[in-house]
Design a protein around this motif. Sequence first.
Motif: not given
Length: 166
Positions: A78-82
């Motif tokens: 996911a976008s900006a997923g950590a």
Amino acid sequence: MAKIQFTTPEGATGEIELSAERLTLGRADDNSIVIPHESVSSHHGEFVFDGAAWIFTDLGSTNGTSVSGQRVESLEMASAGAFNIGHIECVFYGDGEMAETPAYAAPSRTMTSGGYGDTPIDRSRRQGFGPKSKPKGHGYGIFYLMAVVALAVCGYAAFTFMNLSA
């Protein structure tokens, strides 16, 4: 281009561009992406672009892959997923995203629908990474060498004795 930013527990950072549709990740040099950290397995996992999203699949690594402390076998980026690979903290940035560390990193989504991610991993059928351990010899090498030397000495003695009597 999609990329991964990572930080080791020691504080070292790096950035990896996902430049192909399938990239293997691990500590060994034969991977597409090499992260030389002891918490990363030799062949830890792989990134695959299915045409719409990037998916990371853990290949049965020792220290695993986790999202928010929960171990996962496969996750959709996911976008900006950590997420964590072993003890390495990673953040995924999709195409055209800013490569800044966000104040809040939204967790990546795990794949829950049917598919490759739901297939249990049969570790006994793994292949391609070499033998699990080096086979040990039986220790008979020295005895074979002594037998060859003894035969040579006997042959030389017989030859010498035949030449003396003639």
